[in-house]
Design an enzyme around this catalytic site. Sequence first.
Site, PDB file in Angstrom:
ATOM      1  N   ARG A  62      -5.258 -17.706  33.387  1.00 19.29           N
ATOM      2  CA  ARG A  62      -6.111 -17.310  34.516  1.00 19.29           C
ATOM      3  C   ARG A  62      -5.671 -15.966  35.081  1.00 19.29           C
ATOM      4  NH1 ARG A  62      -7.175 -21.844  38.912  1.00 19.29           N
ATOM      5  NH2 ARG A  62      -5.241 -21.153  39.912  1.00 19.29           N
ATOM      6  N   LYS A  89       6.912 -14.953  33.979  1.00 17.60           N
ATOM      7  CA  LYS A  89       8.083 -15.790  34.238  1.00 17.60           C
ATOM      8  C   LYS A  89       7.562 -17.211  34.411  1.00 17.60           C
ATOM      9  CE  LYS A  89      10.357 -17.726  36.982  1.00 17.60           C
ATOM     10  NZ  LYS A  89      10.659 -19.209  37.024  1.00 17.60           N
ATOM     11  N   PRO A  90       7.609 -18.026  33.334  1.00 18.61           N
ATOM     12  CA  PRO A  90       7.099 -19.393  33.458  1.00 18.61           C
ATOM     13  C   PRO A  90       8.061 -20.264  34.250  1.00 18.61           C
ATOM     14  CG  PRO A  90       8.068 -19.076  31.290  1.00 18.61           C
ATOM     15  CD  PRO A  90       8.134 -17.744  31.993  1.00 18.61           C
ATOM     16  N   GLU A  97      10.725 -23.025  35.093  1.00 17.66           N
ATOM     17  CA  GLU A  97      11.896 -23.392  34.292  1.00 17.66           C
ATOM     18  C   GLU A  97      11.705 -24.721  33.569  1.00 17.66           C
ATOM     19  OE1 GLU A  97      12.634 -24.246  38.701  1.00 17.66           O
ATOM     20  OE2 GLU A  97      11.850 -22.610  37.483  1.00 17.66           O
ATOM     21  N   SER A 101       4.730 -22.888  45.589  1.00 11.21           N
ATOM     22  CA  SER A 101       4.817 -23.377  46.964  1.00 11.21           C
ATOM     23  C   SER A 101       4.690 -22.241  47.974  1.00 11.21           C
ATOM     24  CB  SER A 101       6.162 -24.087  47.189  1.00 11.21           C
ATOM     25  OG  SER A 101       7.212 -23.146  47.230  1.00 11.21           O
ATOM     26  N   THR A 102       4.240 -22.587  49.175  1.00  7.31           N
ATOM     27  CA  THR A 102       4.125 -21.606  50.249  1.00  7.31           C
ATOM     28  C   THR A 102       5.482 -21.034  50.607  1.00  7.31           C
ATOM     29  OG1 THR A 102       2.160 -22.705  51.128  1.00  7.31           O
ATOM     30  CG2 THR A 102       3.357 -21.266  52.636  1.00  7.31           C
ATOM     31  N   GLY A 122       6.431 -18.524  48.028  1.00  9.38           N
ATOM     32  CA  GLY A 122       5.536 -17.384  48.158  1.00  9.38           C
ATOM     33  C   GLY A 122       5.956 -16.437  49.273  1.00  9.38           C
ATOM     34  N   GLU A 124      -1.302 -17.799  45.190  1.00  2.93           N
ATOM     35  CA  GLU A 124      -2.025 -19.075  45.232  1.00  2.93           C
ATOM     36  C   GLU A 124      -0.985 -20.126  45.571  1.00  2.93           C
ATOM     37  OE1 GLU A 124      -2.892 -22.638  44.237  1.00  2.93           O
ATOM     38  OE2 GLU A 124      -3.122 -21.900  42.181  1.00  2.93           O
ATOM     39  N   ARG A 156      -5.333 -36.978  39.549  1.00  2.00           N
ATOM     40  CA  ARG A 156      -5.206 -36.090  38.390  1.00  2.00           C
ATOM     41  C   ARG A 156      -3.770 -35.584  38.314  1.00  2.00           C
ATOM     42  NH1 ARG A 156      -7.512 -30.390  37.402  1.00  2.00           N
ATOM     43  NH2 ARG A 156      -7.679 -30.347  39.657  1.00  2.00           N
ATOM     44  N   CYS A 181      -2.221 -28.518  43.156  1.00  3.29           N
ATOM     45  CA  CYS A 181      -2.323 -27.911  44.487  1.00  3.29           C
ATOM     46  C   CYS A 181      -3.645 -28.216  45.164  1.00  3.29           C
ATOM     47  CB  CYS A 181      -2.094 -26.406  44.397  1.00  3.29           C
ATOM     48  SG  CYS A 181      -3.096 -25.614  43.133  1.00  3.29           S
ATOM     49  N   GLU A 210       2.488 -31.779  52.259  1.00  2.00           N
ATOM     50  CA  GLU A 210       1.882 -32.041  50.955  1.00  2.00           C
ATOM     51  C   GLU A 210       2.820 -32.948  50.153  1.00  2.00           C
ATOM     52  OE1 GLU A 210      -0.253 -29.382  47.465  1.00  2.00           O
ATOM     53  OE2 GLU A 210       1.506 -28.565  48.481  1.00  2.00           O
ATOM     54  N   SER A 218     -12.620 -26.972  40.239  1.00  2.00           N
ATOM     55  CA  SER A 218     -12.138 -25.839  39.446  1.00  2.00           C
ATOM     56  C   SER A 218     -13.077 -25.545  38.280  1.00  2.00           C
ATOM     57  CB  SER A 218     -10.739 -26.131  38.901  1.00  2.00           C
ATOM     58  OG  SER A 218      -9.839 -26.393  39.947  1.00  2.00           O
TER      59      SER A 218
END
Length: 421
Positions: free
Chosen positions: A99, A114-115, A117, A171-172, A175, A192, A220, A226, A324, A384
């Site tokens: 995306r 950077k995927p 871990e 996560s916020t 971020g 996001e 799901r 998120c 959350e 989505s």
Amino acid sequence: LSAQERSMRLRRWYELMMENKDELARIITAENGKPLKEAQGEILYSASFLEWFAEEARRVYGDVIPASANDRRILVLKQPVGVAAIITPWNFPSAMITRKVGAALAAGCTVVVKPAEDTPLSALALGELANQAGIPAGVYNVVPCSRQQTPAVGEVLCTDPLVAKISFTGSTATGKILLKHAAGTVKRVSMELGGHAPFIVFDSANVDRAVAGALASKYRNSGQTCVCTNRFLVQKGIHDKFVEKFAKAIERELHVGSGFDAKTTQGPLINEKAVEKVERHINDAVSQGASIVTGGKRHSLGKNFFEPTLLSNVTTKMLCTQEETFGPLAPVIKFETEAEAIAIANAANVGLAGYFYSQDPAQIWRVAEQLEVGMVGVNEGIVSSVESPFGGVKQSGLGREGSKYGIDEYLEIKYVCFGGL
């Protein structure tokens, strides 16, 4: 490369994903435990972004603006921002990459991914297919790292002046840290971040459809997305009926097990810490008077497996309605008026997705406009799609991904004044 060449190579990357979709899905299930059917769905969703942005690559249009003076012309060009650092989460280890990367490459940017871990293999598999598709060396780069090294790697990506753009899903809290790092060099950022999605069921709703939507939206990936519903708000007139039907649907349709078992709809949670958070939220709610309708404890399979859980008699003072959960826990709050539901839904400091069920046209317009979220599902639990802009408001993030708007996040607008004519 020209826009046409970028388009062709992205299209070839999409085709290779489709040719290898079963193997890619098995990698996802092996990495994060997601049921294989869901993993297969993610790969189709993931590949669709490459297809979409292969088409958008050729539609990055500039502008010619009428000037106030006859001896000049005003031109507007769109150019790639440059190197984009892409930091992705474990819950959608393929789709969250394409995306972002699909849009970046379509715009003409190079990327450093950077995927998470927990799930580096999906990113590396995509890299192998990118090579086969003819994406030039050095354009799609993957930097896997350990959990211990993640903060340091993230800081480097956000502070290095060679990086022009940061795109992060997570996560916020994380971020906010990345935003602080990126501020030093005033980088372009897309964020996001976390959600706390409300799911409102009004008295006018079709209860059976609302239950089906609730099941899809909540469980799901075992509640680990998120945009998963985190708070169910059900109007007084149909509350008991909804809870009863929802509980029966959970018990009838959800099956906990290995992601590779064809019957499984609920795989394990990602780690022990995730399980402990679900337990903490349940224990807090029960201690304040909530009732466990179904589920409520670790599954007999052990480890990170948890029973799909439904709570009733929930109040807004309980942790599960303030934080959350990111797990298979559905708390139901009873409300009386539309205004009350809107107030509860909008009380959160985040606003990613929100859902509601109603068959009153006037109410649908009112509520859709008043919900403080970036995405609204009206009589629909899954929102989505590649064509729609994905993103949130308030502390759920900055910018939009996917859709015709997604490529703009990787483009700079340049104004050219052509004088002396």
